[in-house]
Design an enzyme around this catalytic site. Structure first.
Site, PDB file in Angstrom:
ATOM      1  N   GLY A  97     -23.328  18.329 -71.952  1.00 51.78           N
ATOM      2  CA  GLY A  97     -24.674  18.425 -71.405  1.00 51.78           C
ATOM      3  C   GLY A  97     -24.765  19.371 -70.223  1.00 51.78           C
ATOM      4  O   GLY A  97     -23.914  20.239 -70.011  1.00 51.78           O
ATOM      5  N   CYS A  98     -25.799  19.171 -69.419  1.00 51.21           N
ATOM      6  CA  CYS A  98     -26.191  20.154 -68.408  1.00 51.21           C
ATOM      7  C   CYS A  98     -25.212  20.312 -67.252  1.00 51.21           C
ATOM      8  O   CYS A  98     -25.228  21.339 -66.573  1.00 51.21           O
ATOM      9  CB  CYS A  98     -27.575  19.798 -67.864  1.00 51.21           C
ATOM     10  SG  CYS A  98     -28.901  19.981 -69.076  1.00 51.21           S
TER      11      CYS A  98
END
Length: 419
Positions: A163-164
């Protein structure tokens, strides 16, 4: 006979890991945020959902995004209609696209980084590839070694579905690799396309609608190495220290699940508040050894998670508006590109610092922070040390002073186990 300690000392680099080059790439297809709601509801055959479309328009208007880049053109979507449905089985079609395009986009970014580095590819010893877009075996790391023509002995690391925050994770790993393997040159690549998250609007999944307004496609590559060769390699930043922090009781605030319909994205309303209320703890952990607690005295390379997060972080920490300038620029011009985003911000920081006439790559400042956040909620925090923008190559005059500072300030903390 040599001792184990002597062997280990010979294997380690002498200085801190440095960023030696940065390259970025995007698909050619650019979408204008102001007209995207009309396009999105038309291509997904959802124009009858007028109330939802009005909500989506408001989200796009408040997103602070001007444009994004997307591999999924109208032609591709018409050829794969299940991708446009909100809940239709479509993972096969998405994977067929991902398996080709993620390594391909990563190659474009990597070639730009290698060109800036201006050294033969044979000097690359390690490859770290990161993507949240999908999973395959062998992975995108393997595909990239073939596309770039890297040596068969390059040590590969593949990271999926982080993810981010993963742009910080790969730098933390690359730092450890460079500093513990003398002469290592680590190619780091983050490549993301929205093929697994794109889907039609659904009245019951409003958080998915937010994702459709924020996410874009992009790839970024950096080359990391310690002890840069004077007059040959030019450092852009030094990676001084790194930490990862997991925020307790927040696991459902940002999450995604890979299913038959693709990667489903869930974002709770309290995410911006959770991040802004806890970000200072991560900053204190890494900057306390330096005696830094004034957050406007450092330069900022922050993940462009979204306008609400940036606004609340700025407010909570009392940051001057210009502090998140590089982050807001990337959000405006590219949207949120997950793991690749923060490397785009790092690139923007060094470029804008030169363009604006600052004397360091960190807006004229010496110390800075690179901070990413994402599922977990997880924070990745890296202390950055800027370098001169005056065109000198290799080790700068004040690197010696930095080495003294590091030994005096950091070593006691490491020995005593203080964090």
């Amino acid at each position: 006979m040599v001792t184990v300690e002597e062997v280990r000392n010979a294997q380690r680099a002498e200085g801190p890991a440095t960023v030696l080059a940065i390259g970025t790439a995007t698909p050619s297809n650019c979408v204008d945020q102001s007209t995207y709601p009309d396009y999105y509801f038309r291509i997904t055959d959802s124009e009858h959902k007028t109330e939802l479309k009005e909500k989506f328009k408001r989200i796009c208007d408040k997103s602070m995004i001007k444009k994004r880049y997307m591999h999924l053109t109208e032609k591709i979507l018409k050829e794969n209609p299940n991708i446009c449905e909100s809940m239709a089985p479509s993972l096969d079609a998405r994977t067929n696209i991902y398996a080709v395009e993620v390594p391909k986009l990563g190659k474009e970014a990597a070639e730009k980084a290698i060109e800036e580095w201006n050294q033969p590819k044979s000097r690359i010893t390690h490859l770290v590839f990161c993507t949240t877009t999908g999973v395959s075996m062998p992975g995108a790391d393997f595909q990239l070694t073939k596309l770039l023509g890297l040596g068969s002995s390059v040590k590969r690391f593949m990271m999926n579905q982080l993810g981010c925050f993963a742009g910080g994770t790969v730098l933390r790993l690359a730092k450890d690799l460079a500093e513990n393997n003398k002469g290592a040159r680590v190619l780091v690549v983050c490549s993301e396309i929205t093929v697994v998250t794109f889907r039609g609007p659904n009245d019951t999944h409003f958080d998915s609608l937010v994702g459709q307004a924020l996410f874009g496609d992009g790839a970024a590559a950096v080359i990391i190495g310690s002890d840069p060769i004077p007059n040959v390699e030019r450092p852009l930043f030094e990676l001084v220290s790194a930490a990862q922090t997991l925020l307790p009781d927040s696991k459902n605030s940002i999450c995604g699940e890979l299913r038959e319909i693709g990667l489903t994205f869930h974002l709770l309303k309290d995410v911006a508040e959770l991040i802004s209320n806890n970000i200072e703890k991560s900053l204190v952990e890494v900057f306390q050894p330096l005696g830094i607690s004034a957050w406007n005295s450092i330069f900022w390379v922050a993940h462009p998670g979204g306008p609400a997060i940036l606004n609340q972080v700025e407010l909570k920490l009392g940051l001057n508006p210009e502090k998140l300038g590089a982050t807001r620029h990337v959000l405006s011009e590219y949207g949120n590109m997950s793991s690749a985003s923060i490397l785009f911000v790092l690139d923007e920081m060094r470029k804008s610092s030169t363009q604006k006439g600052f004397d360091t790559t960190g807006e004229g400042l010496k110390w800075g922070v690179l901070i990413g956040f994402g599922p977990g909620i997880t924070f990745e925090t890296i202390v950055l040390h800027s370098v001169s923008t005056q065109g000198s190559f290799g080790i700068r005059d004040w690197d010696y002073n930095f080495g003294i500072e590091f030994k005096i300030i950091f070593i006691p903390y490491l020995v005593l186990g203080i964090s």
